[in-house]
Design an enzyme around this catalytic site. Structure first.
Site, PDB file in Angstrom:
ATOM      1  N   ARG A  54      12.678 -31.975 -28.421  1.00 33.88           N
ATOM      2  CA  ARG A  54      12.495 -30.956 -27.379  1.00 33.88           C
ATOM      3  C   ARG A  54      13.336 -29.723 -27.715  1.00 33.88           C
ATOM      4  NH1 ARG A  54      14.210 -32.360 -21.708  1.00 33.88           N
ATOM      5  NH2 ARG A  54      13.848 -30.120 -21.613  1.00 33.88           N
ATOM      6  N   ARG A  97      19.934 -32.992  -9.463  1.00 29.86           N
ATOM      7  CA  ARG A  97      19.776 -31.631  -9.988  1.00 29.86           C
ATOM      8  C   ARG A  97      19.021 -30.806  -8.949  1.00 29.86           C
ATOM      9  NH1 ARG A  97      18.302 -31.424 -16.380  1.00 29.86           N
ATOM     10  NH2 ARG A  97      19.055 -29.261 -16.121  1.00 29.86           N
ATOM     11  N   PRO A  98      19.750 -30.384  -7.870  1.00 32.55           N
ATOM     12  CA  PRO A  98      19.085 -29.679  -6.765  1.00 32.55           C
ATOM     13  C   PRO A  98      18.641 -28.271  -7.145  1.00 32.55           C
ATOM     14  CG  PRO A  98      21.449 -29.691  -6.455  1.00 32.55           C
ATOM     15  CD  PRO A  98      21.187 -30.509  -7.689  1.00 32.55           C
ATOM     16  N   ILE A  99      17.784 -27.672  -6.313  1.00 31.95           N
ATOM     17  CA  ILE A  99      17.409 -26.264  -6.547  1.00 31.95           C
ATOM     18  C   ILE A  99      17.687 -25.444  -5.283  1.00 31.95           C
ATOM     19  CG2 ILE A  99      15.617 -26.911  -8.224  1.00 31.95           C
ATOM     20  CD1 ILE A  99      13.554 -26.016  -6.092  1.00 31.95           C
ATOM     21  N   ASP A 100      18.622 -25.918  -4.451  1.00 27.29           N
ATOM     22  CA  ASP A 100      18.930 -25.225  -3.187  1.00 27.29           C
ATOM     23  C   ASP A 100      19.384 -23.788  -3.408  1.00 27.29           C
ATOM     24  OD1 ASP A 100      21.163 -26.666  -4.373  1.00 27.29           O
ATOM     25  OD2 ASP A 100      22.355 -25.878  -2.725  1.00 27.29           O
ATOM     26  N   ARG A 137      12.621 -28.803 -17.495  1.00 28.68           N
ATOM     27  CA  ARG A 137      13.362 -28.183 -16.389  1.00 28.68           C
ATOM     28  C   ARG A 137      12.927 -26.740 -16.195  1.00 28.68           C
ATOM     29  NH1 ARG A 137      16.134 -29.783 -12.109  1.00 28.68           N
ATOM     30  NH2 ARG A 137      17.704 -28.285 -11.425  1.00 28.68           N
ATOM     31  N   LYS A 162      16.855 -22.343 -27.510  1.00 32.03           N
ATOM     32  CA  LYS A 162      15.916 -23.005 -26.590  1.00 32.03           C
ATOM     33  C   LYS A 162      16.072 -22.454 -25.176  1.00 32.03           C
ATOM     34  CE  LYS A 162      16.881 -27.103 -24.583  1.00 32.03           C
ATOM     35  NZ  LYS A 162      16.667 -27.192 -23.128  1.00 32.03           N
ATOM     36  N   ASN A 163      17.314 -22.366 -24.686  1.00 31.22           N
ATOM     37  CA  ASN A 163      17.495 -22.011 -23.273  1.00 31.22           C
ATOM     38  C   ASN A 163      17.313 -20.528 -22.996  1.00 31.22           C
ATOM     39  OD1 ASN A 163      17.794 -24.671 -22.770  1.00 31.22           O
ATOM     40  ND2 ASN A 163      20.034 -24.632 -22.655  1.00 31.22           N
ATOM     41  N   CYS A 196      16.246 -33.306 -18.278  1.00 34.75           N
ATOM     42  CA  CYS A 196      17.169 -34.426 -18.526  1.00 34.75           C
ATOM     43  C   CYS A 196      17.754 -34.937 -17.207  1.00 34.75           C
ATOM     44  CB  CYS A 196      18.301 -33.964 -19.432  1.00 34.75           C
ATOM     45  SG  CYS A 196      17.711 -33.359 -21.017  1.00 34.75           S
ATOM     46  N   ASP A 218      26.517 -28.672 -22.716  1.00 38.64           N
ATOM     47  CA  ASP A 218      25.462 -29.120 -23.636  1.00 38.64           C
ATOM     48  C   ASP A 218      26.006 -29.506 -25.005  1.00 38.64           C
ATOM     49  OD1 ASP A 218      22.927 -26.825 -22.369  1.00 38.64           O
ATOM     50  OD2 ASP A 218      23.751 -28.715 -21.600  1.00 38.64           O
TER      51      ASP A 218
HETATM   52  C1  EPZ Z   1      20.726 -25.183 -17.609  1.00 37.66           C
HETATM   53  O1  EPZ Z   1      20.335 -26.175 -16.680  1.00 37.66           O
HETATM   54  C2  EPZ Z   1      20.374 -25.724 -18.986  1.00 37.66           C
HETATM   55  N1  EPZ Z   1      18.923 -25.914 -19.088  1.00 37.66           N
HETATM   56  C3  EPZ Z   1      21.092 -27.056 -19.239  1.00 37.66           C
HETATM   57  O2  EPZ Z   1      20.860 -27.395 -20.601  1.00 37.66           O
HETATM   58  C4  EPZ Z   1      22.595 -26.861 -19.053  1.00 37.66           C
HETATM   59  O3  EPZ Z   1      23.223 -28.123 -19.101  1.00 37.66           O
HETATM   60  C5  EPZ Z   1      22.915 -26.170 -17.726  1.00 37.66           C
HETATM   61  O4  EPZ Z   1      22.140 -24.967 -17.571  1.00 37.66           O
HETATM   62  C6  EPZ Z   1      24.392 -25.781 -17.625  1.00 37.66           C
HETATM   63  O5  EPZ Z   1      24.709 -24.891 -18.668  1.00 37.66           O
HETATM   64  C7  EPZ Z   1      18.165 -24.831 -19.383  1.00 37.66           C
HETATM   65  O6  EPZ Z   1      18.670 -23.723 -19.543  1.00 37.66           O
HETATM   66  C8  EPZ Z   1      16.691 -25.069 -19.503  1.00 37.66           C
HETATM   67  P1  EPZ Z   1      22.671 -25.141 -13.619  1.00 37.66           P
HETATM   68  P2  EPZ Z   1      20.302 -25.773 -15.097  1.00 37.66           P
HETATM   69  O7  EPZ Z   1      21.756 -24.600 -12.589  1.00 37.66           O
HETATM   70  O8  EPZ Z   1      19.937 -24.359 -14.951  1.00 37.66           O
HETATM   71  C9  EPZ Z   1      24.288 -27.313  -9.661  1.00 37.66           C
HETATM   72  C10 EPZ Z   1      20.102 -28.594 -22.450  1.00 37.66           C
HETATM   73  O9  EPZ Z   1      20.672 -29.567 -22.961  1.00 37.66           O
HETATM   74  N2  EPZ Z   1      23.171 -26.649  -8.955  1.00 37.66           N
HETATM   75  O10 EPZ Z   1      23.584 -24.207 -14.356  1.00 37.66           O
HETATM   76  O11 EPZ Z   1      19.514 -26.831 -14.403  1.00 37.66           O
HETATM   77  C11 EPZ Z   1      23.784 -28.366 -10.640  1.00 37.66           C
HETATM   78  O12 EPZ Z   1      23.561 -29.603  -9.983  1.00 37.66           O
HETATM   79  C12 EPZ Z   1      20.008 -28.505 -20.958  1.00 37.66           C
HETATM   80  O13 EPZ Z   1      19.632 -27.632 -23.078  1.00 37.66           O
HETATM   81  C13 EPZ Z   1      23.087 -26.781  -7.578  1.00 37.66           C
HETATM   82  O14 EPZ Z   1      23.910 -27.448  -6.943  1.00 37.66           O
HETATM   83  O15 EPZ Z   1      21.848 -25.965 -14.711  1.00 37.66           O
HETATM   84  C14 EPZ Z   1      24.926 -28.441 -11.627  1.00 37.66           C
HETATM   85  O16 EPZ Z   1      25.950 -29.290 -11.092  1.00 37.66           O
HETATM   86  C15 EPZ Z   1      20.446 -29.791 -20.280  1.00 37.66           C
HETATM   87  N3  EPZ Z   1      22.063 -26.166  -6.913  1.00 37.66           N
HETATM   88  C16 EPZ Z   1      25.443 -27.003 -11.675  1.00 37.66           C
HETATM   89  O17 EPZ Z   1      24.952 -26.374 -10.483  1.00 37.66           O
HETATM   90  C17 EPZ Z   1      21.123 -25.407  -7.577  1.00 37.66           C
HETATM   91  O18 EPZ Z   1      20.221 -24.850  -6.923  1.00 37.66           O
HETATM   92  C18 EPZ Z   1      24.946 -26.220 -12.884  1.00 37.66           C
HETATM   93  O19 EPZ Z   1      23.531 -26.310 -12.933  1.00 37.66           O
HETATM   94  C19 EPZ Z   1      21.227 -25.286  -8.990  1.00 37.66           C
HETATM   95  C20 EPZ Z   1      22.258 -25.903  -9.650  1.00 37.66           C
END
Ligand code: EPZ
Length: 424
Positions: free
Chosen positions: A397, A122-125, A93, A22-23, A117, A305
Site C-alpha cells: 500500500r 480512529r474518530p473523525i469528530d 483512510r 504516499k500521504n 490501518c 509512522d
Molecule cells: C494520518 O492519519 C496518516 N495517514 C497516518 O499514517 C499517520 O499515522 C497520522 O496521520 C499521524 O501522523 C494518512 O495521511 C493517509 P490524525 P490520520 O488525524 O489523519 C485523533 C501511514 O502509516 N483524531 O493525525 O488519520 C486520532 O485518533 C498512516 O502512512 C481525533 O481524535 O491521523 C489520533 O489519536 C498510518 N479526531 C490523532 O488525532 C479526529 O477527528 C492523530 O490522528 C481525527 C483524529
C-alpha cells in the site's frame, strides 16, 4: 496470495532512490478534483493507495491517465457525482478527503467512513467540527457521512488535538469558502505543506502551512496545474532503519534532509553515522547500536509512522530502550510478530520496553498493517536464517517496488505467490 521470503544477515549496501510521498499524493490527487481544467502530477509512487484514489476519481467522472511512469494527468472537468462508493472508501483512510473536496466543489458530499490501518479508535469528530464551523451540516447514516451546505464561509477553527486528516480536510473544504478561514493548532507534517503548495499552484490563497496556524482566503476559481510530489519521509526513514539494522552502508537518494531530522538525530543517538547532502543522506553502521528512548509526536517530533521501524532496530541495540506511542491508542500489535523472531519486548498500553538481543531468528511472520509490515521486513533482513512474511499487500500500500529496491541493495528477498488455502 503473495509473501516475501527473506534470507537475512546480509548488510544492505549501495544506493536507493526514494519515491513520492504516499500521504501527500493521496491528498493532492483528491484535491485535483477541485480544478476547472486538467492537472499533471509527477513523482507519483506506484503503490496501491494511489490506484484506490484513482479509482474513486474515475468513479466520480474524472479522467485519470498515466502519461508516463509516475506521471498522472487528471481531467476533472466531467466530475458531476458527489457520491463515493463504499467498496472504494473502505480500502484506505484517505478516501475521506473526498468529504472536504466534494463539499467545496458541490456544496454536498456523500462519503462512507474510511478504512485504513487499525490503531484502535480512529474518530473523525474533528473533521466534522471543522465542516460545521464552515457552515456545513452533516448526518451519519448507515456508516455514510452526508454533508451539505448552502454556502461555505470562513471561520476560526481550533483543533484541540493535532490531526493531519482534519487539517487536510478543512483546508480542502475552505479553499473556496467565502472569506478567511484560520486553522489553529494545525498539523505541520511535510505533506500538509505539499498540499498547500499544490492548491496555491492551482490559484488558492493559503498561508502558514507548516506552522500551527494556517490561513486560507477563499477564492472563486481553481485551475489545472503541473506539480511534483515531495519525496516520502517515511519510506526514506524505513530504508535508513534497514541500513542500521543490517550493519549496512546505504546512500538514500531523492530526500529532503530537513524532513528527515527527527529520524537522523535518533539514529545518530544510536551510534549510526548519518551524513546529509543536498538531496541525499548516507547511513552507515559503525559499531554497536546503543539503546535509546523514543516518544512519537506530531511533526517535527519523531513520526509515529516510523515507530514500528525504529522499534525493530532498537530490538538489536545494546541495552534497554523505551518507546512511547504519543499519537495512537494501540500501535504495538506488530510486537507479537517480532517476538516470534526472538524480540524481548514488554508492552503496556502506549509504552514498549525493549531489551536488546544479539540477533533476530528468521521465522514465518505476517504484516499486521503497513508500517508493522515494514518492521518485520527490517527484522527479517537482519535475522539469522529465513523468514516468510505474509499479508504483504499491506506493505505494498505504501512502498513502491520495495522488493526490487531491496534486491538492488544486496538483500536476498523474493516475492512468491502461494495458493490460497481452501476454507474448509
Ligand atoms: C494520518 O492519519 C496518516 N495517514 C497516518 O499514517 C499517520 O499515522 C497520522 O496521520 C499521524 O501522523 C494518512 O495521511 C493517509 P490524525 P490520520 O488525524 O489523519 C485523533 C501511514 O502509516 N483524531 O493525525 O488519520 C486520532 O485518533 C498512516 O502512512 C481525533 O481524535 O491521523 C489520533 O489519536 C498510518 N479526531 C490523532 O488525532 C479526529 O477527528 C492523530 O490522528 C481525527 C483524529
Amino acid at each position: 496470495m503473495k509473501k516475501y521470503v527473506i534470507q537475512g544477515g546480509k548488510p544492505l549496501t549501495g544506493e536507493v532512490s526514494i519515491s513520492g510521498a504516499k500521504n501527500a499524493v493521496v491528498a493532492i490527487l483528491t484535491a485535483a478534483v477541485l480544478a476547472e481544467s486538467p492537472c499533471v502530477i509527477e513523482n507519483i509512487p506506484a503503490i496501491s493507495d494511489v490506484k484506490y484514489i484513482a479509482k474513486i476519481l474515475e468513479s466520480l467522472g474524472a479522467l485519470v491517465e498515466e502519461v508516463e511512469p509516475s506521471v498522472l494527468r487528471i481531467d476533472p472537468t466531467n466530475v458531476h457525482s458527489m457520491v463515493v462508493a463504499p467498496e472504494h472508501a473502505s480500502r484506505l483512510r484517505a478516501s475521506y478527503y473526498f468529504l472536504g473536496a466534494l463539499l467545496a466543489k458541490f456544496g454536498k458530499a456523500q462519503v462512507p467512513l474510511p478504512g485504513g490501518c487499525d490503531f484502535g479508535v480512529r474518530p473523525i469528530d474533528l473533521h466534522l467540527k471543522g465542516f460545521e464551523s464552515l457552515g456545513a451540516s452533516y448526518r451519519l447514516e448507515r456508516g455514510v457521512v452526508h454533508l451539505s451546505s448552502e454556502e461555505l464561509s470562513g471561520d476560526h477553527i481550533y483543533f484541540d488535538k493535532v490531526t493531519v486528516g482534519a487539517t487536510i480536510n478543512v483546508m480542502l473544504a475552505a479553499v473556496k469558502a467565502k472569506g478567511l478561514t484560520v486553522i489553529e493548532n494545525a498539523a505541520k507534517e511535510p505533506h500538509i505543506v505539499d498540499l498547500a503548495n499544490f492548491l496555491n499552484s492551482m490559484g488558492a490563497n493559503i498561508m502558514g502551512a507548516g506552522t500551527d496556524i494556517i490561513k486560507i482566503k477563499g477564492v472563486d476559481h481553481l485551475y489545472g496545474t503541473e506539480y511534483s510530489i515531495i519525496p516520502d519521509q517515511i519510506e526514506a526513514g524505513t530504508f535508513m532503519a534497514m541500513a542500521a539494522a543490517t550493519h549496512g552502508d546505504v546512500l538514500v537518494k531523492n530526500v529532503i534532509p530537513k524532513h528527515m531530522e527527527p529520524i537522523s538525530s535518533k539514529l545518530r543517538r544510536m551510534g549510526v553515522e548519518v551524513t546529509e547532502y543536498d538531496d541525499s543522506i548516507r547511513v552507515r553502521y559503525c559499531g554497536v547500536l546503543k539503546a535509546t528512548d523514543v516518544t512519537t509526536r506530531p511533526h517535527p517530533g519523531f513520526p509515529t509512522d516510523m515507530q514500528p521501524q525504529i522499534a525493530a532496530v532498537l530490538c538489536l541495540a545494546d541495552g534497554i530502550s523505551i518507546v512511547r506511542e504519543g499519537v495512537w491508542d494501540s500501535r504495538f500489535k506488530y510486537i507479537d510478530e517480532l517476538r516470534r523472531m526472538g524480540a524481548d519486548v514488554s508492552v503496556n498500553e502506549r509504552v514498549a520496553v525493549i531489551k536488546g538481543i544479539d540477533h533476530f531468528v528468521g521465522a514465518p511472520v505476517r504484516a499486521v498493517d503497513l508500517r508493522a509490515g515494514a518492521a518485520v521486513v527490517i527484522a527479517a533482513l537482519a535475522a539469522e536464517g529465513v523468514s516468510e512474511i505474509e499479508n504483504v499487500r499491506y506493505i505494498e500500500r505504501g512502498y513502491e517496488r520495495i522488493v526490487q529496491k531491496l534486491r538492488n541493495l544486496g538483500a536476498d528477498i523474493e516475492c512468491v505467490t502461494v495458493e490460497e488455502e481452501a476454507l474448509v
